[in-house]
Design an enzyme around this catalytic site. Structure first.
Site, mmCIF file in Angstrom:
data_model
loop_
_atom_site.group_PDB
_atom_site.id
_atom_site.type_symbol
_atom_site.label_atom_id
_atom_site.label_comp_id
_atom_site.label_asym_id
_atom_site.label_seq_id
_atom_site.Cartn_x
_atom_site.Cartn_y
_atom_site.Cartn_z
ATOM 1 N N ILE A 1 -26.033 24.847 -6.617
ATOM 2 C CA ILE A 1 -26.547 24.933 -5.251
ATOM 3 C C ILE A 1 -25.714 24.037 -4.339
ATOM 4 O O ILE A 1 -25.676 22.816 -4.509
ATOM 5 C CB ILE A 1 -28.061 24.601 -5.204
ATOM 6 N N GLU A 2 -25.021 24.669 -3.406
ATOM 7 C CA GLU A 2 -24.106 23.961 -2.518
ATOM 8 C C GLU A 2 -24.194 24.526 -1.108
ATOM 9 O O GLU A 2 -24.844 25.539 -0.858
ATOM 10 C CB GLU A 2 -22.665 24.082 -3.016
#
EC number: 3.2.1.14
Length: 326
Positions: free
Chosen positions: A150-151
């Site tokens: 998750i970025e």
């Protein structure tokens, strides 16, 4: 593991780092509370079929001793439906890669997300539909574990963070024994405010993430081994605060995903630095050690999708990870 994955940056500088001898010291295997599922989580470097000239995984396995890989990246195909890089079907080239790895005695953990592209956590409008997308991936390969990388906006947005955490809770309840990994960016001292918010939210809603894995690079320079350890200690401290874990449990829920060779910002993680990270991971009983990426773990021809930009032999970093297998 940074922008090099899909937005290749101009190479900073033309020099190649000096050769660095690797001393493969014996360290304890990483924490494996559930051996069958944990093995694929604990020591599995990233391999990316959609980038450059990916190596043969079975050749890497034979040469390095590595058993497992983290396969990048599953994205949304324009709808709330999973596809490799958003355009390759689940039953295509990447399934053939998975079959080859399993045929050689290994296994895989798919990585969902990444820095670029259309993220399922943003395209899917609620946690139930997102869990359904994750379930399609789990069912397609009979998985023991999944990684959500998750970025960018998926990480920063509170609503998408919540969907991801709730969806992971749903699939864990629906798939007994499934292990979940959340991989996310960090600071030198540990999670930033967004990362802390995510961990705190998981504790509040009862999303039992097995391993929180930080990407401790793109700090802008410094001693990468020391900075990685400092960052991981910051993560462990926050896990203890959020979940009430004791030391051993907090370390077992923490992981490192480094970037071999030159990072996006020109830092260098050489073999000696990565060995120090591995020693620390084994000694503390971390839940995961990985790096970006096997594609780059070979001598350099100048292309950042084909090498790490340092003087090395093929699979130096992969061999270090293999040394931590249980």
């Amino acid at each position: 593991m940074g922008k090099l994955r899909k937005n290749l940056l101009a190479w900073a500088g033309t020099g190649v780092a000096a050769a660095c001898a690797v001393t493969m010291t014996a360290v304890p295997a990483l924490s494996t509370p559930e051996p069958e599922a944990a093995g694929v989580v604990s020591a599995s470097p990233y391999l990316y079929n959609g980038w450059g000239n990916p190596p043969s995984p079975t050749e890497v396995m034979n040469a390095s001793g590595i058993k497992n890989f983290t396969l990048a990246f599953i994205l949304a195909d324009g709808t709330c439906n999973p596809a490799w890089d958003g355009n390759r079907p689940l039953d295509g080239q990447d399934k053939a890669t998975i079959d080859a790895i399993r045929g050689a005695g290994g296994d895989v953990i798919p990585s969902i997300g990444g820095y670029s592209g259309s993220k399922l956590g943003e395209v899917c409008q609620d946690s139930q539909s997102l869990a359904g997308a994750y379930q399609k991936v789990i069912d397609a390969y009979g998985l023991k574990a999944i990684d959500v990388d998750i970025e960018a906006t998926e990480f920063e947005n509170d609503a998408s963070q919540t969907r991801v955490l709730e969806a992971l809770k749903i699939v864990k309840e629906a798939n007994p024994g499934l292990r979940t990994v959340v991989t996310f960016p960090t600071l030198v001292n540990g999670p930033n405010d967004v990362g802390k918010r995510m961990i705190d939210k998981a504790a509040r809603i009862g999303s039992d993430v097995d391993v929180w894995t930080q990407m401790p690079f793109n700090f802008g320079g410094g001693d990468m081994a020391a900075d990685t350890i400092t960052s991981t200690e910051g993560l462990v401290a926050h896990l203890k605060s959020a979940f009430g874990y004791d030391d051993a449990t907090a370390y077992a829920h923490a992981g490192i995903s480094s970037m071999n060779g030159k990072s996006d910002t020109g830092e260098t993680v050489d073999q000696a630095a990565f060995q120090k990270m591995a020693d620390y991971a084994g000694e503390k009983g971390l839940g995961r050690l990985s790096f970006w990426s096997v594609n780059r773990d070979r001598p350099c021809d100048g292309a950042p999708d084909a090498c790490g930009g340092i003087d090395q032999q093929p699979w130096d970093f992969t061999k270090i990870v293999a040394g931590l297998q249980s």
